[in-house]
Design a protein around this motif. Structure first.
Motif, PDB file in Angstrom:
ATOM      1  N   GLY A 187     -59.374  -1.271  40.013  1.00  0.00           N
ATOM      2  CA  GLY A 187     -58.305  -1.698  40.908  1.00  0.00           C
ATOM      3  C   GLY A 187     -57.295  -2.599  40.240  1.00  0.00           C
ATOM      4  N   TRP A 198     -55.751  -3.517  34.021  1.00  0.00           N
ATOM      5  CA  TRP A 198     -56.505  -4.007  32.865  1.00  0.00           C
ATOM      6  C   TRP A 198     -58.001  -3.889  33.147  1.00  0.00           C
ATOM      7  CZ3 TRP A 198     -52.663  -7.407  35.014  1.00  0.00           C
ATOM      8  CH2 TRP A 198     -51.456  -7.399  34.302  1.00  0.00           C
ATOM      9  N   GLN A 201     -62.967  -5.998  39.648  1.00  0.00           N
ATOM     10  CA  GLN A 201     -62.319  -6.354  40.913  1.00  0.00           C
ATOM     11  C   GLN A 201     -62.998  -7.563  41.566  1.00  0.00           C
ATOM     12  OE1 GLN A 201     -61.582  -3.086  43.582  1.00  0.00           O
ATOM     13  NE2 GLN A 201     -60.449  -4.358  45.023  1.00  0.00           N
ATOM     14  N   ARG A 245     -61.466 -11.044  41.017  1.00  0.00           N
ATOM     15  CA  ARG A 245     -60.041 -11.168  41.353  1.00  0.00           C
ATOM     16  C   ARG A 245     -59.644 -12.548  41.861  1.00  0.00           C
ATOM     17  NH1 ARG A 245     -56.697  -6.289  41.549  1.00  0.00           N
ATOM     18  NH2 ARG A 245     -54.713  -7.108  42.256  1.00  0.00           N
ATOM     19  N   TRP A 257     -59.402 -17.094  39.597  1.00  0.00           N
ATOM     20  CA  TRP A 257     -58.346 -18.031  39.202  1.00  0.00           C
ATOM     21  C   TRP A 257     -58.378 -19.329  39.988  1.00  0.00           C
ATOM     22  CZ3 TRP A 257     -55.069 -19.155  43.236  1.00  0.00           C
ATOM     23  CH2 TRP A 257     -54.957 -18.216  44.266  1.00  0.00           C
ATOM     24  N   VAL A 300     -51.547 -11.519  45.855  1.00  0.00           N
ATOM     25  CA  VAL A 300     -51.524 -12.147  44.531  1.00  0.00           C
ATOM     26  C   VAL A 300     -51.127 -11.156  43.439  1.00  0.00           C
ATOM     27  CG1 VAL A 300     -52.869 -13.480  42.861  1.00  0.00           C
ATOM     28  CG2 VAL A 300     -53.298 -13.747  45.307  1.00  0.00           C
ATOM     29  N   GLY A 301     -51.591  -9.935  43.564  1.00  0.00           N
ATOM     30  CA  GLY A 301     -51.262  -8.921  42.551  1.00  0.00           C
ATOM     31  C   GLY A 301     -52.171  -9.004  41.344  1.00  0.00           C
ATOM     32  N   CYS A 302     -52.159  -7.951  40.536  1.00  0.00           N
ATOM     33  CA  CYS A 302     -53.064  -7.893  39.378  1.00  0.00           C
ATOM     34  C   CYS A 302     -52.697  -8.934  38.337  1.00  0.00           C
ATOM     35  CB  CYS A 302     -53.028  -6.512  38.747  1.00  0.00           C
ATOM     36  SG  CYS A 302     -53.518  -5.203  39.879  1.00  0.00           S
ATOM     37  N   ALA A 303     -51.410  -9.033  38.019  1.00  0.00           N
ATOM     38  CA  ALA A 303     -51.010 -10.010  37.010  1.00  0.00           C
ATOM     39  C   ALA A 303     -51.354 -11.414  37.498  1.00  0.00           C
ATOM     40  CB  ALA A 303     -49.519  -9.892  36.719  1.00  0.00           C
ATOM     41  N   SER A 313     -53.594 -12.356  39.394  1.00  0.00           N
ATOM     42  CA  SER A 313     -55.028 -12.604  39.455  1.00  0.00           C
ATOM     43  C   SER A 313     -55.667 -12.713  38.078  1.00  0.00           C
ATOM     44  CB  SER A 313     -55.739 -11.462  40.195  1.00  0.00           C
ATOM     45  OG  SER A 313     -55.192 -11.260  41.464  1.00  0.00           O
ATOM     46  N   PHE A 314     -55.191 -11.914  37.129  1.00  0.00           N
ATOM     47  CA  PHE A 314     -55.912 -11.802  35.858  1.00  0.00           C
ATOM     48  C   PHE A 314     -55.172 -12.309  34.629  1.00  0.00           C
ATOM     49  CE2 PHE A 314     -57.938  -8.199  38.276  1.00  0.00           C
ATOM     50  CZ  PHE A 314     -59.182  -8.799  38.391  1.00  0.00           C
ATOM     51  N   GLU A 347     -58.488  -7.175  47.494  1.00  0.00           N
ATOM     52  CA  GLU A 347     -57.171  -6.721  47.049  1.00  0.00           C
ATOM     53  C   GLU A 347     -57.355  -5.764  45.879  1.00  0.00           C
ATOM     54  OE1 GLU A 347     -53.792  -9.750  46.513  1.00  0.00           O
ATOM     55  OE2 GLU A 347     -54.012  -8.924  44.494  1.00  0.00           O
ATOM     56  N   SER A 348     -56.469  -4.791  45.800  1.00  0.00           N
ATOM     57  CA  SER A 348     -56.521  -3.852  44.675  1.00  0.00           C
ATOM     58  C   SER A 348     -55.091  -3.532  44.264  1.00  0.00           C
ATOM     59  CB  SER A 348     -57.265  -2.594  45.126  1.00  0.00           C
ATOM     60  OG  SER A 348     -57.490  -1.752  44.022  1.00  0.00           O
ATOM     61  N   CYS A 349     -54.936  -3.046  43.053  1.00  0.00           N
ATOM     62  CA  CYS A 349     -53.588  -2.720  42.557  1.00  0.00           C
ATOM     63  C   CYS A 349     -52.789  -1.929  43.593  1.00  0.00           C
ATOM     64  CB  CYS A 349     -53.710  -1.918  41.266  1.00  0.00           C
ATOM     65  SG  CYS A 349     -52.141  -1.359  40.589  1.00  0.00           S
TER      66      CYS A 349
END
Ligand code: SF4
Ligand code: SF4
Lengths: 434, 259
Positions: A418, A421, A425, A428, A431, B22-25, B27-28, B57-59
């Motif tokens: 998901g 990168w 998941q 997520r 952070w 939040v989105g992928c960026a 988050s990661f 949440e997912s992309c």
């Protein structure tokens, strides 16, 4: 025997109209090769856009020098064509300056045509200098070699000659000069011909008259083979342009159906298709040839003026990549013409083992696009090169699984985690504690 | 940091004012996480009751869609829409213009209609409602240039909200040669972020960074985590890290008063 010129004129005129109509019909047939797309919504907004962008030249003036010169040439083109109406009537009925009974108003009319003709002449010369002496970057890209380059110049020569003929015609028209009204520019040229006998003047005047009108009719028929088709197509093209936010990419309906089926726990993927659905061949995803594009994209291709404003704003192009959005449009038109000729010759399209993809547009070009919409924003006639690029990527990925390896990794990651990168998941929200 | 999830909210029988996507960026990506946190601080400061989806949440599917994989995009979209609709989400704020564009423009016809705001729009509305105040603080008097993200600017016509916020910082906002409608891309969009660029004579982010450097700004302000990465890399390749910083608009506001 006095009617012979009139007959010759009528024959030329109707031949020109005949060929023009034939070309227009071919154009419409070719555009109809495209898939359906609904642009019948929101008519008032569409009219407004057409008025502002095509008629009002709103986007042209973003670059003021070219924009203002272009407006002059464009106004000249439209307004001087009122004069063509008189020429046609004179030609058909053997009259001479049929509208001159309008008196003072006629003088004003012709006077303004003359001034415009002079301005057009000057503008066209500046255009020529920009193309050939200053050699602006955007006219020098690889796709501008050969025919496109010549086409651009032909048109300029055409306009120069037509404007000169118009002025000479007026300057050598003795009775018109004697009126001393409306000859604002030609009155200045007339002294050049002073001393010539009346009969010679008459011959020059008649020659200029004939060459001028024949030139216009030739021009009319040259359009179909030229980027100058935009003087007609800019109107429908801006009218039918996409009204959605530029960021919205359409959701493929065929995919939606399949996805819904896959996600629906009650659906039986092996169920026999419902009555009547059997014969439908599986839909092809994305675009590999012109017949897969929609008709607006094909109309776009015919409308492209090859001005290169898109390419000069394109980040890929600016940094030396092979992609040029203008080339995408020119390739689409060239391929569409090829398919059209194929149909002309065979009655229906006969497989030629060529396609827009690979034979015209390379994969390297398609993958260089950042989907930034700069080309769409820059285009003065509302063309959308990006939609073609993205539709072709769809074909590469969904029909050929031919994405660059790194993109395949990215997509596998999305599928599994998901995210583009390789992160889990389940991590997520980590952070918030870091 | 206190970041409630929708699941927790639901358990308490509460509905947040806004969902923070939040989105992928965000988050990661290590750099983008800082933007995420800055925004959370601002939301807290303005007493906005928000929640995130967290592990649900997912992309959004944007990079897959732009790469041409409509299947994967729609799978992602349908999954996300199911989650969003189950929580009866009405309003979404996100710090990523790509998520913003996709959620706002491409989800509705698949069954997901929400009021979607970019964080600069949302912060501006908080400011206008008097819930948030912005002071120059430590950026007072600095020269800042703003880079328009394609998916916020041209794609959705949002040019002023981020600029209005920056002006509130008592700074000198300077424009690059190419800005707003004519802004130059950072080079990341259309899935370029995830691949090597095609052969050429320069990288797009370097070209854009040069335009930013021309303004002699102290800070390049961005509104997109991907632009942020691209511009940061551009500054590094020009070896100008000591002269110019790249910061998100949310970070500027949060850092101005050391939140
Ligand atoms: S959308 Fe693609 S083709 Fe158009 S300007 Fe941007 S990078 Fe170039
Ligand atoms: S697509 Fe538009 S901007 Fe590009 S060359 Fe054609 S007319 Fe000019």
């Amino acid at each position: 025997m006095a009617v012979i010129p009139n007959i010759i004129f009528a024959v030329i005129l109707f031949a020109a109209i005949f060929f023009f109509v034939r070309n227009v019909r071919k154009l419409i047939r070719n555009i109809r090769i495209g898939k359906d797309v609904d642009r019948s919504d929101n008519k008032p907004e569409r009219f407004r856009k057409m008025a502002r962008i095509a008629l009002g030249q709103q986007k042209m003036v973003v670059r003021p020098v070219a924009g203002i010169l272009h407006i002059i040439v464009y106004l000249g083109f439209i307004i001087i064509n009122i004069e063509v109406l008189e020429i046609i009537i004179d030609g058909l009925f053997g009259t001479h300056r049929i509208f001159s009974f309008l008196g003072g108003f006629y003088a004003v009319l012709i006077g303004s045509f003359e001034v415009l003709a002079l301005l057009v002449l000057v503008s066209v010369i500046v255009f020529w200098v920009r193309r050939n002496i200053i050699r602006l970057q955007r006219f020098r890209k690889p796709e501008m070699k050969g025919w496109p380059k010549n086409d651009g110049n032909f048109i300029l020569y055409f306009e120069m000659i037509l404007m000169v003929l118009f002025l000479v015609m007026n300057a050598t028209d003795v009775s018109f000069q004697q009126m001393q009204a409306g000859n604002v520019v030609s009155g200045l040229i007339a002294p050049l011909f002073e001393g010539l006998p009346g009969s010679t003047l008459h011959i020059i005047e008649r020659s200029a008259w004939w060459l001028h009108i024949v030139g216009i009719l030739v021009f009319l028929n040259y359009l179909y083979y030229s980027k100058h088709l935009h003087i007609l197509l800019a109107f429908p093209n801006t009218y039918f342009a996409n009204l959605n936010p530029k960021g919205r990419m359409d959701n493929l309906e065929a995919v939606t159906k399949e996805v819904k089926l896959m996600m629906d726990p009650n659906a039986d993927p092996f169920a026999a298709p419902a009555e009547g659905e059997e014969s439908a061949p599986p839909e092809k995803f994305g675009v590999s040839d012109v017949a897969d594009l929609n008709w607006v994209q094909l109309l776009n291709a015919y409308t492209c003026t090859e001005c290169g404003r898109c390419t000069s704003e394109c980040p890929a192009s600016q940094t030396g990549k092979k992609l040029s959005p203008r080339k995408i449009m020119m390739d689409t038109r060239d391929r569409l013409e090829e398919v059209g000729k194929n149909i002309d010759n065979n009655g229906t399209f006969v497989e030629d083992n060529k396609s827009l993809l690979d034979n015209y547009i390379t994969r390297e070009e398609l993958w260089a696009c950042t989907s930034c919409n700069a080309c769409v924003e820059a285009c003065p006639v509302s063309i959308d090169p990006l939609s073609i690029i993205l539709d072709m990527r769809r074909y590469l990925v969904m029909e050929q699984s031919a994405a660059p390896a790194e993109l395949n990794n990215m997509m596998t990651n999305i599928e599994n985690n998901g995210a583009p990168w390789p992160y889990n998941q389940m991590d997520r929200l980590n952070w918030k504690n870091e | 940091m206190k970041v409630p999830t929708m699941a927790e909210m639901m358990a308490e029988g509460k509905q947040p004012e806004v969902l923070f996507w939040v989105g992928c960026a965000g988050s990661f990506d290590d750099r983008a996480k800082k933007i995420t946190k800055a925004l959370v601080k601002l939301l807290d400061k303005a007493n906005v009751e928000f929640a995130v989806l967290g592990t649900e949440e997912s992309c959004t599917g944007d990079p897959a869609k732009r790469a041409g994989n409509e299947f994967l995009f729609q799978m992602q979209a349908v999954t996300n829409i199911e989650v969003l609709n189950a929580y009866e989400i009405k309003k979404i704020v996100t710090a990523c213009p790509h998520c913003f564009n996709t959620l706002k423009n491409e989800y509705p016809s698949l069954g997901g209609s929400y009021e979607v705001m970019h964080h600069t729009q949302f912060l501006k509305s908080l400011l206008e409602e008097g819930r948030l105040s912005i002071e120059g603080g430590k950026f007072k008097g600095k020269r800042i240039t703003y880079h328009d993200p394609c998916y916020l600017g041209r794609a959705n016509g949002i040019y002023e909200a981020p600029r209005d916020l920056i002006r509130k910082l008592d700074v000198e906002l300077v424009e690059m040669r190419k800005c707003k409608k004519a802004g130059l891309c950072c080079g990341a969009g259309g899935a370029q972020m995830f691949k090597e660029p095609e052969k050429g004579d320069k990288d797009v982010n370097v070209e854009r960074t040069e335009q930013a450097l021309e303004t002699r700004a102290d800070i390049i302000a961005a509104g997109c985590p991907f632009c942020n990465t691209m511009m940061t890399d551009g500054v590094k390749s020009k070896e100008k890290e000591s002269e110019i910083a790249v910061m998100d608009v949310a970070e500027l506001i949060a850092n101005a008063e050391d939140l």
